[in-house]
Write an enzyme that holds these catalytic residues in place. Structure first.
Site, mmCIF file in Angstrom:
data_model
loop_
_atom_site.group_PDB
_atom_site.id
_atom_site.type_symbol
_atom_site.label_atom_id
_atom_site.label_comp_id
_atom_site.label_asym_id
_atom_site.label_seq_id
_atom_site.Cartn_x
_atom_site.Cartn_y
_atom_site.Cartn_z
ATOM 1 N N LEU A 191 -11.244 12.559 -1.204
ATOM 2 C CA LEU A 191 -11.738 11.189 -1.085
ATOM 3 C C LEU A 191 -12.477 10.937 0.238
ATOM 4 C CD1 LEU A 191 -9.068 8.420 -1.625
ATOM 5 C CD2 LEU A 191 -10.126 8.634 0.577
ATOM 6 N N TYR A 192 -12.052 11.675 1.285
ATOM 7 C CA TYR A 192 -12.594 11.425 2.625
ATOM 8 C C TYR A 192 -13.877 12.219 2.904
ATOM 9 C CZ TYR A 192 -10.793 8.525 6.449
ATOM 10 O OH TYR A 192 -10.565 7.497 7.325
ATOM 11 N N HIS B 74 -10.055 15.216 10.873
ATOM 12 C CA HIS B 74 -9.971 16.673 10.862
ATOM 13 C C HIS B 74 -8.801 17.209 11.675
ATOM 14 C CE1 HIS B 74 -13.602 16.338 8.671
ATOM 15 N NE2 HIS B 74 -13.849 17.619 8.657
ATOM 16 N N ARG C 157 0.821 -1.209 0.000
ATOM 17 C CA ARG C 157 0.000 0.000 0.000
ATOM 18 C C ARG C 157 0.854 1.257 0.000
ATOM 19 N NH1 ARG C 157 -5.124 -1.463 -1.469
ATOM 20 N NH2 ARG C 157 -6.230 -2.695 0.075
ATOM 21 N N GLN D 192 -14.712 11.445 11.361
ATOM 22 C CA GLN D 192 -14.676 12.898 11.215
ATOM 23 C C GLN D 192 -13.701 13.519 12.223
ATOM 24 O OE1 GLN D 192 -18.443 14.739 11.975
ATOM 25 N NE2 GLN D 192 -17.969 16.558 10.741
ATOM 26 N N GLY E 104 -7.756 4.936 -1.048
ATOM 27 C CA GLY E 104 -7.761 5.460 0.317
ATOM 28 C C GLY E 104 -6.776 4.748 1.229
ATOM 29 N N SER F 229 -3.917 6.274 3.871
ATOM 30 C CA SER F 229 -4.203 6.063 5.268
ATOM 31 C C SER F 229 -3.037 5.350 5.968
ATOM 32 C CB SER F 229 -5.507 5.264 5.369
ATOM 33 O OG SER F 229 -5.642 4.706 6.630
ATOM 34 N N HIS G 85 -19.720 12.176 3.677
ATOM 35 C CA HIS G 85 -20.972 12.685 4.235
ATOM 36 C C HIS G 85 -22.164 11.746 4.122
ATOM 37 C CE1 HIS G 85 -18.281 16.143 3.954
ATOM 38 N NE2 HIS G 85 -18.871 16.517 5.069
HETATM 39 C C1 HEM Z 1 -23.554 16.449 10.178
HETATM 40 C C2 HEM Z 1 -22.321 16.169 9.929
HETATM 41 C C3 HEM Z 1 -21.395 17.002 9.076
HETATM 42 C C4 HEM Z 1 -21.480 18.281 8.677
HETATM 43 C C5 HEM Z 1 -22.564 19.311 9.017
HETATM 44 C C6 HEM Z 1 -20.326 18.546 7.856
HETATM 45 C C7 HEM Z 1 -20.067 19.748 7.265
HETATM 46 C C8 HEM Z 1 -18.913 20.051 6.572
HETATM 47 C C9 HEM Z 1 -18.577 21.340 6.058
HETATM 48 C C10 HEM Z 1 -19.462 22.594 6.174
HETATM 49 C C11 HEM Z 1 -17.364 21.248 5.478
HETATM 50 C C12 HEM Z 1 -16.576 22.364 4.807
HETATM 51 C C13 HEM Z 1 -16.915 22.384 3.367
HETATM 52 C C14 HEM Z 1 -16.235 23.491 2.621
HETATM 53 O O1 HEM Z 1 -15.547 24.310 3.218
HETATM 54 O O2 HEM Z 1 -16.430 23.511 1.392
HETATM 55 C C15 HEM Z 1 -16.936 19.877 5.613
HETATM 56 C C16 HEM Z 1 -15.748 19.401 5.153
HETATM 57 C C17 HEM Z 1 -15.327 18.093 5.285
HETATM 58 N N1 HEM Z 1 -16.032 17.059 5.862
HETATM 59 FE FE1 HEM Z 1 -17.809 17.213 6.769
HETATM 60 N N2 HEM Z 1 -19.580 17.406 7.775
HETATM 61 C C18 HEM Z 1 -20.185 16.441 8.498
HETATM 62 C C19 HEM Z 1 -19.765 15.148 8.671
HETATM 63 C C20 HEM Z 1 -18.617 14.613 8.137
HETATM 64 C C21 HEM Z 1 -18.194 13.251 8.316
HETATM 65 C C22 HEM Z 1 -18.916 12.177 9.105
HETATM 66 C C23 HEM Z 1 -17.034 13.112 7.648
HETATM 67 C C24 HEM Z 1 -16.273 11.807 7.579
HETATM 68 C C25 HEM Z 1 -15.005 11.682 7.498
HETATM 69 C C26 HEM Z 1 -16.708 14.397 7.036
HETATM 70 C C27 HEM Z 1 -15.596 14.687 6.275
HETATM 71 C C28 HEM Z 1 -15.262 15.931 5.793
HETATM 72 C C29 HEM Z 1 -14.008 16.240 5.129
HETATM 73 C C30 HEM Z 1 -12.861 15.280 4.848
HETATM 74 C C31 HEM Z 1 -14.045 17.597 4.814
HETATM 75 C C32 HEM Z 1 -12.930 18.425 4.182
HETATM 76 C C33 HEM Z 1 -12.207 19.096 5.308
HETATM 77 C C34 HEM Z 1 -11.123 20.003 4.882
HETATM 78 O O3 HEM Z 1 -10.587 19.811 3.797
HETATM 79 O O4 HEM Z 1 -10.798 20.920 5.660
HETATM 80 N N3 HEM Z 1 -17.706 15.265 7.360
HETATM 81 N N4 HEM Z 1 -17.893 19.165 6.266
#
Ligand code: HEM
Ligand SMILES: *[C@@H]1O[C@H](CO)[C@@H](O)[C@H](O)[C@H]1NC(C)=O
Ligand SMILES: *[C@@H]1O[C@H](CO)[C@@H](O)[C@H](O)[C@H]1NC(C)=O
Ligand SMILES: *[C@@H]1O[C@H](CO)[C@@H](O)[C@H](O)[C@H]1NC(C)=O
Ligand SMILES: *[C@@H]1O[C@H](CO)[C@@H](O)[C@H](O)[C@H]1NC(C)=O
Length: 600
Positions: free
Chosen positions: A382-383, A205, A118, A201, A524, A528, A386
Site C-alpha cells: 500500500l505504501y 524504510h 482504527r 520514504q 492505511g 499506521s 511513487h
Molecule cells: C526517486 C525516488 C524513488 C526511487 C528511485 C525508488 C525506488 C525504489 C526501488 C528500486 C524499490 C525496490 C523495488 C523492488 O525491489 O521491487 C522501492 C521500493 C519501495 N519504495 Fe521506492 N523509490 C523512490 C521513492 C519512494 C517514495 C517517495 C516512497 C514513499 C513512501 C517509496 C516507497 C517504497 C516502498 C514502500 C517500497 C517497498 C520497500 C520494501 O518492501 O522493502 N519510494 N523503491
C-alpha cells in the site's frame, strides 16, 4: 486414474506457478471450496474433506454458512455506523466546529476514538503470513516474515484470484504503462511537497525492508515498527560501527564545519551504491539504501545531528552516565520525537482533518489496546507511493534530472541541509491516487509490486474493502470516475471482483481535493496508527520521564516538531513544512466546498 495423475502434476506445476495449468484443467469437482472466498465478515474458511468447507464465525457478530446473518446487536451497530465518507467529510469540513473542539476535552475523546476504532481493525497478536494461511506457532513466532491481514488465495484455485475472472491476469507492464505511468505531472491537491515525500520514504524504510534473498514475503527489519533502525542499523554489529562510543554519540564527519554522516571508510558498514563509488565518498547510514537519494541523506543527516544534540543535553543532566546509557536513552528520545512528528504533523497533513491530532499515549491506558506490532505485507504494498516523485528536482535555481540526482554523493554537501530543506519544502509532490502519475523512471517499481503481489497470492481489492468495513465496488464505473481508466480496467480484468489490491488503491477515484481515495485512507490509517501507538515507549511502564532521561528528555519528545528537527540543527532556519507555501497552492480551497454526493 489418468485424471488424478494429471491432477497431481498440475498441482505441482501450480505450486511452481505454471500458467498453463490454470483454468480449464482444474475440474469443478476438485475445486478447493475456499477458492470461492465464501466466508464474510472476518469468518475463517476451513476446508474439510475434498469439497467441503466451514466458515468459523466465532465472535464476528454474524452466523450462517458464510457468516452472513447478523446477530441482533450487529444489526443495530451496522445501522448506526456512519459511512467512512461521511465521517471523513465531517472531519475535513466545518472549521468553526473544529476550532471549538480543538480547545475542549472533546479533542481527546475523539482522538481516543480515532486510535481505537482504527487499531481494532488490525489483529494483535498477528495472524497469517505468506507461508501460513492458517494460524500457526511458526507464523506467530518467526519475525522474518511480514504478517498478512488476509490469508493468501489458496494455491489450487481455478483462477489466480480464486474462482472469478479470467485464467490469466493482465500483463503488469501493460497495466502500469496504460494506467499508472505519468503523462503530465499532477500535483497533490493537498499541497504535499518533497519534504513530505522524502519523509515518507525515510520514515517507512525503517520497517519496510523486503528481504527477497531470503524468499518472498520476508523482511530484514525484525523490530516490525518504529525502532529508528534506519538511523542505528538493523543489527547490533552495524550499530556498533556507526557509534562513536563516546558520550552516547554517533560517528560523524565535518564538511565545511557542518556535521554529516561518517564515510564508509570511517564506519565500515555495507551501503548499497552502484559499483565504483569509493568508500571515502559513501556515507555510512543505518539504512543501507539511503545513499540512493539526497532527500534521504538529508533526513539521515538531520536525525544524526539531532541524536548527537540530545546526547549533549542528556550528558549535562547526567554527568555520571556512561556512553551506553546515554546512547540507549537518546535512542528512545529519538523514537519518541519521531512518533510525535509523524502523528501531529505528517498524519495530520495527510489526513486533512480539522480535528487537531494529538500524540498522547495516556489516551489508551484505560482501553484494551495491545502493545506490539507486526508489519504487514499489505501495508508495504500500500505504501508504494511513487507518484509523489516529481519529474525533476529544483534546488537553489538548478534543475536536476533523475540521472543527476540519484546516487549523486555530492548533492547533499554541495547545497547543504538548509538549501535542500528549503527547496524540497517548496517543490510540489505528485498526487498519489487517480492514476497515470508515476514518473517513468520509477514506474518499474510498480511493476515489481504487482508481480510480487501475484506471487504472494494477495486477495482481490474488494476482499480487502470488506475486511476494512468498506462496501465492495459493484462496477468499474463506480470505482473510478475516469472514463478511460474504468474502460481499460473493464477490458483488462473483466470483473470488478478480480481487480488487484495495488492497482485498486492507486486507481480508485480520489476524494474531492485529496491526495488519494477512500481505500488508501481506510486501510492505511489502521496499520499506521497501530504501528505508532503499539510502540513499547507508548506503554504505561515506559511512558514516563525517567525513560527519556528525566523531564528534559521527556519535554524534548513532547515538544518535537519538524521545524525544530531542522532548525535546532542548522545555522539558519529555512522554510520547512510538509506542504508547499500557501501562496503557491493556487488550486487549493477551490474545491473545498464541493461535495461528491456519491461519496456520502
Ligand atoms: C526517486 C525516488 C524513488 C526511487 C528511485 C525508488 C525506488 C525504489 C526501488 C528500486 C524499490 C525496490 C523495488 C523492488 O525491489 O521491487 C522501492 C521500493 C519501495 N519504495 Fe521506492 N523509490 C523512490 C521513492 C519512494 C517514495 C517517495 C516512497 C514513499 C513512501 C517509496 C516507497 C517504497 C516502498 C514502500 C517500497 C517497498 C520497500 C520494501 O518492501 O522493502 N519510494 N523503491
Ligand atoms: C455460501 O457461499 C457459497 C460459495 O460462494 C455459495 O455457493 C453458497 O450459496 C453460500 N451459502 C449461503 C447460505 O449463502
Ligand atoms: C484545529 O486544528 C486544526 C488542525 O491542526 C487546524 O487546522 C485548526 O486551525 C485548529 N483550530 C484551532 C482553533 O486551533
Ligand atoms: C524463519 O523461517 C525461515 C524460513 O523457514 C527460516 O530460514 C528461519 O531460520 C526462521 N527463523 C527463525 C528465527 O526460526
Ligand atoms: C551531481 O550533482 C551536482 C550538483 O551538486 C551536479 O552538478 C552534477 O552534475 C551531478 N553529477 C552527475 C554525475 O550527474
Amino acid at each position: 486414474m489418468c485424471a488424478s495423475v494429471l491432477g497431481s502434476v498440475c498441482a505441482l506445476l501450480l505450486l511452481l506457478r505454471e500458467p498453463a495449468c490454470r483454468g480449464d484443467e482444474v475440474t469443478s469437482s476438485t475445486v478447493n471450496p475456499c477458492c470461492y472466498l465464501p466466508c464474510q465478515h472476518w469468518g475463517v474458511c476451513v476446508r474439510y474433506g475434498d469439497d467441503r468447507y466451514e466458515c468459523d464465525c466465532t465472535r464476528t457478530g454474524y452466523y450462517g454458512q458464510n457468516c452472513t446473518v447478523p446477530e441482533f446487536w450487529t444489526r443495530v451497530r451496522e445501522f448506526l455506523r456512519p459511512s467512512p465518507n461521511v465521517v471523513h467529510y465531517i472531519l475535513t469540513h466545518f472549521r468553526w466546529l473544529w476550532d471549538i473542539i480543538n480547545h475542549t476535552l472533546l479533542r481527546e475523546v475523539l482522538m481516543r476514538l480515532v486510535l481505537t476504532v482504527r487499531s481494532n481493525l488490525i489483529p494483535s497478536p498477528p495472524t497469517y503470513n505468506s507461508r501460513y494461511g492458517y494460524l500457526s506457532w511458526e507464523s506467530y513466532y518467526n519475525l522474518s516474515y511480514y504478517t498478512r491481514i488476509l490469508p493468501p488465495v489458496p494455491n489450487d484455485c481455478p483462477t489466480p484470484l480464486g474462482v472469478k475472472g479470467k485464467a490469466g491476469l493482465p500483463d503488469p507492464e501493460l497495466l502500469v504503462e496504460r494506467l499508472l505511468r505519468r503523462r503530465t505531472f499532477r500535483p497533490d491537491p493537498q499541497g504535499s511537497n518533497l519534504m513530505f515525500a522524502f519523509f515518507a520514504q525515510h520514515f517507512t524504510h525503517q520497517f519496510f525492508k523486503t528481504y527477497n534473498r531470503m524468499g518472498l514475503g520476508y523482511t530484514k527489519a525484525l523490530a516490525h515498527g518504529v525502532d529508528a533502525g534506519h538511523i542505528y542499523g538493523d543489527s547490533l554489529e552495524r550499530q556498533l560501527h556507526l557509534r562513536l562510543h563516546r558520550d552516547g554519540k554517533l560517528k560523524y564527519q565535518l564538511i565545511d564545519g557542518e556535521m554529516y554522516p561518517p564515510s564508509v571508510a570511517d564506519a565500515p558498514v555495507k551501503m548499497s551504491y552502484p559499483p565504483g563509488v569509493p568508500p571515502e565518498v559513501q556515507m555510512a547510514i543505518g539504512q543501507e539504501v539511503y545513499g540512493l537519494l539526497p532527500g534521504l541523506g538529508m533526513y539521515a543527516t538531520l536525525w544524526l545531528r539531532e541524536h548527537n544534540r540530545v546526547c549533549d543535553i542528556l550528558k549535562v543532566e547526567h554527568p555520571t552516565w556512561d556512553d551506553e546509557q546515554l546512547f540507549q536513552t537518546t535512542r528512545l528520545v529519538i523514537i519518541g520525537e519521531t512518533i510525535k512528528i509523524v502523528i501531529e504533523e505528517y498524519v495530520q497533513h495527510l489526513s486533512g482533518y480539522m480535528l487537531q491530532l494529538k500524540f498522547d499515549p495516556t489516551l489508551l491506558f484505560n482501553t484494551h489496546f495491545q502493545y506490539g506490532n507486526r508489519i504487514a505485507l499489505e501495508f508495504s504494498q500500500l505504501y508504494h507511493w511513487h507518484p509523489l516523485m516529481p519529474d525533476s528536482f529544483f534546488i537553489n535555481g538548478d534543475e536536476l534530472s533523475y540521472t543527476q540526482f540519484l546516487f549523486n554523493t555530492s548533492v547533499l554537501t554541495h547545497y547543504g541541509i538548509e538549501k535542500l530543506v528549503d527547496a524540497f519544502s517548496r517543490q510540489a509532490a505528485g498526487q498519489i491516487g487517480g492514476g497515470q502519475n508515476i514518473n517513468s523512471v520509477v514506474a518499474k517499481v510498480a511493476v515489481g509490486a504487482i508481480k510480487e503481489s501475484r506471487e504472494l497470492r494477495l486477495q482481490p481489492f474488494n476482499e480487502y474493502r470488506k475486511r476494512f468495513n468498506l462496501k465492495p465496488y459493484t462496477s468499474f464505473r463506480q470505482f473510478s470516475d475516469n472514463e478511460e481508466i474504468a474502460h481499460a480496467l473493464e477490458e483488462l480484468y473483466g470483473d470488478i471482483d478480480t481487480l488487484e489490491f495495488y492497482p485498486g488503491l492507486l486507481l480508485e477515484k480520489t476524494r474531492v481535493g485529496a491526495i488519494f481515495g477512500e481505500s488508501m485512507v481506510e486501510m492505511g490509517a489502521p496499520f499506521s496508527l497501530k504501528g505508532l501507538m503499539g510502540n513499547p515507549i507508548c506503554s504505561p511502564d515506559y511512558w514516563k520521564p525517567s525513560t527519556f532521561g528525566g523531564k528534559v528528555g521527556f519535554d524534548i519528545v513532547n515538544s518535537a516538531t519538524l521545524k525544530k528537527l531542522v532548525c535546532l540543527n542548522t545555522r539558519t532556519c529555512p522554510y520547512v513544512a510538509f506542504s508547499v507555501p500557501k501562496e503557491d497552492q493556487s488550486q487549493r480551497g477551490k474545491d473545498d466546498n464541493e461535495v461528491r454526493t456519491d461519496e456520502l
